[in-house]
Design a protein around this motif. Sequence first.
Motif, mmCIF file in Angstrom:
data_model
loop_
_atom_site.group_PDB
_atom_site.id
_atom_site.type_symbol
_atom_site.label_atom_id
_atom_site.label_comp_id
_atom_site.label_asym_id
_atom_site.label_seq_id
_atom_site.Cartn_x
_atom_site.Cartn_y
_atom_site.Cartn_z
ATOM 1 N N ALA A 95 -1.209 -1.102 0.020
ATOM 2 C CA ALA A 95 -1.993 -1.671 0.438
ATOM 3 C C ALA A 95 -2.895 -0.129 1.431
ATOM 4 N N ILE A 96 -2.462 0.687 0.726
ATOM 5 C CA ILE A 96 -3.247 2.057 1.217
ATOM 6 C C ILE A 96 -4.753 1.994 1.544
ATOM 7 N N ASP A 97 -5.590 1.444 0.855
ATOM 8 C CA ASP A 97 -6.971 1.151 1.057
ATOM 9 C C ASP A 97 -7.748 0.095 2.299
ATOM 10 N N GLU A 98 -6.281 -0.499 3.183
ATOM 11 C CA GLU A 98 -6.271 -1.937 3.924
ATOM 12 C C GLU A 98 -6.418 -1.460 5.248
ATOM 13 N N VAL A 150 -7.119 11.744 4.328
ATOM 14 C CA VAL A 150 -7.937 12.480 3.716
ATOM 15 C C VAL A 150 -8.619 11.367 2.510
ATOM 16 N N LYS A 151 -9.055 10.007 2.600
ATOM 17 C CA LYS A 151 -9.460 9.311 1.967
ATOM 18 C C LYS A 151 -11.302 9.740 2.157
ATOM 19 N N GLU A 152 -11.654 8.614 1.900
ATOM 20 C CA GLU A 152 -13.506 8.884 2.080
ATOM 21 C C GLU A 152 -13.719 9.715 3.602
ATOM 22 N N LYS A 189 -11.998 -2.262 -7.654
ATOM 23 C CA LYS A 189 -12.593 -0.728 -8.179
ATOM 24 C C LYS A 189 -11.993 -0.122 -9.197
ATOM 25 N N SER A 190 -10.875 0.165 -8.409
ATOM 26 C CA SER A 190 -9.732 0.753 -9.680
ATOM 27 C C SER A 190 -10.151 -0.042 -11.110
ATOM 28 N N ILE A 191 -9.687 -1.340 -11.313
ATOM 29 C CA ILE A 191 -9.953 -2.316 -12.984
ATOM 30 C C ILE A 191 -10.994 -1.746 -13.457
ATOM 31 N N LYS A 210 -6.167 20.011 -5.230
ATOM 32 C CA LYS A 210 -4.694 20.385 -5.315
ATOM 33 C C LYS A 210 -3.709 19.617 -6.262
ATOM 34 N N ARG A 211 -3.827 18.726 -5.520
ATOM 35 C CA ARG A 211 -3.065 17.710 -6.423
ATOM 36 C C ARG A 211 -2.630 16.732 -7.440
ATOM 37 N N ILE A 212 -4.084 17.726 -7.359
ATOM 38 C CA ILE A 212 -4.011 17.293 -9.356
ATOM 39 C C ILE A 212 -4.798 18.809 -9.873
ATOM 40 N N SER A 251 3.244 2.993 -6.916
ATOM 41 C CA SER A 251 1.038 3.156 -6.619
ATOM 42 C C SER A 251 0.903 2.204 -7.344
ATOM 43 N N ARG A 252 -0.215 1.948 -7.258
ATOM 44 C CA ARG A 252 -1.229 0.922 -8.124
ATOM 45 C C ARG A 252 -0.668 1.572 -9.770
ATOM 46 N N ASP A 253 -0.411 0.374 -10.470
ATOM 47 C CA ASP A 253 -0.286 0.627 -11.449
ATOM 48 C C ASP A 253 -1.435 -0.180 -12.745
ATOM 49 N N GLY A 264 -12.952 9.560 -5.276
ATOM 50 C CA GLY A 264 -12.263 10.115 -5.784
ATOM 51 C C GLY A 264 -11.119 10.323 -7.326
ATOM 52 N N THR A 265 -11.551 8.231 -7.871
ATOM 53 C CA THR A 265 -10.380 8.111 -8.622
ATOM 54 C C THR A 265 -11.916 8.594 -10.094
ATOM 55 N N THR A 266 -13.014 8.663 -9.773
ATOM 56 C CA THR A 266 -13.960 9.319 -10.937
ATOM 57 C C THR A 266 -13.899 10.911 -10.873
ATOM 58 N N MET A 267 -13.589 11.531 -10.113
ATOM 59 C CA MET A 267 -13.622 13.031 -9.845
ATOM 60 C C MET A 267 -12.037 13.205 -10.325
ATOM 61 N N ARG A 268 -10.869 12.752 -9.522
ATOM 62 C CA ARG A 268 -9.187 12.677 -10.245
ATOM 63 C C ARG A 268 -9.200 12.609 -11.573
ATOM 64 N N LEU A 269 -9.245 11.770 -11.943
ATOM 65 C CA LEU A 269 -9.201 10.749 -13.302
ATOM 66 C C LEU A 269 -10.185 11.152 -14.436
ATOM 67 N N HIS A 276 -13.534 0.988 -12.880
ATOM 68 C CA HIS A 276 -12.853 2.435 -13.341
ATOM 69 C C HIS A 276 -12.271 2.812 -14.330
ATOM 70 N N ARG A 277 -11.576 2.070 -14.807
ATOM 71 C CA ARG A 277 -10.405 2.650 -15.951
ATOM 72 C C ARG A 277 -11.034 0.868 -17.088
ATOM 73 N N ALA A 278 -11.616 0.667 -16.800
ATOM 74 C CA ALA A 278 -11.922 -0.166 -17.903
ATOM 75 C C ALA A 278 -13.178 0.904 -18.842
ATOM 76 N N ALA A 316 2.640 9.323 -3.372
ATOM 77 C CA ALA A 316 2.388 7.983 -4.126
ATOM 78 C C ALA A 316 1.230 7.751 -4.428
ATOM 79 N N SER A 317 0.547 8.312 -5.621
ATOM 80 C CA SER A 317 -0.811 8.677 -5.577
ATOM 81 C C SER A 317 -1.039 7.872 -6.602
ATOM 82 N N ALA A 318 -1.766 7.279 -6.825
ATOM 83 C CA ALA A 318 -2.709 6.334 -8.070
ATOM 84 C C ALA A 318 -3.419 7.406 -9.267
ATOM 85 N N GLN A 319 -3.847 7.738 -8.239
ATOM 86 C CA GLN A 319 -4.915 8.645 -9.020
ATOM 87 C C GLN A 319 -4.395 9.866 -9.470
ATOM 88 N N VAL A 320 -2.939 10.519 -8.494
ATOM 89 C CA VAL A 320 -2.827 11.808 -9.506
ATOM 90 C C VAL A 320 -1.869 11.047 -10.685
HETATM 91 C C1 S3P Z 1 -7.409 4.723 -6.359
HETATM 92 C C2 S3P Z 1 -5.940 4.888 -6.101
HETATM 93 C C3 S3P Z 1 -5.665 5.028 -4.128
HETATM 94 C C4 S3P Z 1 -6.752 4.305 -3.683
HETATM 95 C C5 S3P Z 1 -7.791 4.859 -4.206
HETATM 96 C C6 S3P Z 1 -8.520 3.865 -6.029
HETATM 97 C C7 S3P Z 1 -7.166 4.539 -8.037
HETATM 98 O O1 S3P Z 1 -5.862 6.248 -3.973
HETATM 99 O O2 S3P Z 1 -6.781 4.835 -1.978
HETATM 100 O O3 S3P Z 1 -9.603 4.081 -3.158
HETATM 101 O O4 S3P Z 1 -8.314 3.931 -7.961
HETATM 102 O O5 S3P Z 1 -5.819 5.345 -8.724
HETATM 103 P P1 S3P Z 1 -5.044 7.365 -4.043
HETATM 104 O O6 S3P Z 1 -4.537 7.657 -5.660
HETATM 105 O O7 S3P Z 1 -5.516 8.918 -3.561
HETATM 106 O O8 S3P Z 1 -3.128 6.728 -3.077
#
Ligand code: S3P
Length: 432
Positions: free
Chosen positions: A317-320, A345-347, A25-27, A129-131, A197-199, A98-103, A29-31, A170-174
């Motif tokens: 492992a945040i989503d797991e 503060v997830k889904e 999912k993350s990859i 607020k975090r973004i 966070s995820r890179d 959340g990824t769509t809105m924050r990125l 969105h980014r693609a 530690a938030s990849a979305q931020v």
């Molecule tokens: C994501 C980052 C994580 C994760 C979310 C997808 C991403 O959120 O929980 O499902 O694609 O960057 P946070 O950045 O809020 O930790």
Amino acid sequence: MSKTETRTIQPAARLAGEFTVPGDKSISHRAIMFASLAEGQSRVHGLLRGEDCMSTLKAFQQLGIEILDQADDELIIHGRGLRGLQEPNNVIDCGNSGTTMRLMSGILAAQPFFSVLTGDQYLRQRPMKRIIDPLTAMGAKISGRENATKAPLAINGGNLETMEYQSPIASAQVKSALLLAGLQINGTTTVFEPHLSRDHSERMLRSFGAEVAVFPGGARVTGPAHLRAQDVRVPGDISSAAFFLVAGLIVPNSELLIKNVGVNPTRSGVIDILRLMGGSIELTNQRELSGEPVADLLVKSSALQGIDIAGELIPRAIDEFPVISVAAAFAEGVTTIREAKELRVKETDRIAAICETLSALGGNITPLADGMRIEGRETLRGASVRSFGDHRIAMSLAVAALRADAAVSISDTACTETSFPGFWQLLEKIQG
Ligand code: S3P
């Protein structure tokens, strides 16, 4: 099917099979995002066709990008460069994502036009607020509900300045939102984070030709970037594979081979955690796909033990944690999950949701302010539970049901379409 769709899952005697899971999912969105911002025609193979990624796809179509959705799992995206987006003539609906809105906020904050982002009832409750704070510090003009903390968000983009930002979480979305804003302006933007966070953004932006540097504690980008079209191959989502890893471990006499799964070290915390618990998970056929490590995962039923989980394992492992909690519910002894306040503060508030539902199934689980304490037992009982409209809660409950002593009925399960189309069919197939 209606959003209130209820499913009943029977206990399973054993699980077996060899299969793949949908794209990461993350990859995905980014693609879609980076190809839209690049110049030229990109192809994306193996894209996740979940509702979240479709929200991103539709958003870029509203911004004037031509995206051809091929019948198979391929997209062709005609990127128009950093200055090629057009002002949308309507509100952009990010759905549950959340990824769509924050990125997108990071992208749109630097675009010279007005845009509005909204989402479903769950996303409109999540913290923005975090973004908004760091983007505002860069000069962005973003307003939103509840004193600019929640969506809908209205963005008057343009005229940003670079900055160095120490993220408190530690938030990849931020991190990604700020790198995407920084990418579009003159100079270097740096983001520090408390744990890595995820890179995926850093890896993929580099392959699109951006100047991105990664260092211990953060990442920086130097703009303005000239992104060049790329072909991206999306691996299977480890967050989706995780349901089958846990299912394979807890159902006796099981053996599952999940092929082509992304095992990026910033995402593979679930494998480390389940192995620490005594789980038998083997990585074979390790390779690289579009700059991301990939492997086939062989999982066999195992006797699990409780462990303490905190620190750098949490973002990895945040989503797991919903499904890790299910593994813990069948482990010998106590598992504690700490320093995981982000789960609130997830889904949905996943600490509350996991505790309510696993308790209803007879689990011994106590919420903590920043995590959970779970005492494992031999079996859980049948009951009726709800998903809280959260895809990962729904799928975790389905996994728990496989080892309950009677049928479990789960309401509001259509949300699994968010990240895992075909989940229920696959669950049935491996019991066949
Ligand atoms: C994501 C980052 C994580 C994760 C979310 C997808 C991403 O959120 O929980 O499902 O694609 O960057 P946070 O950045 O809020 O930790």
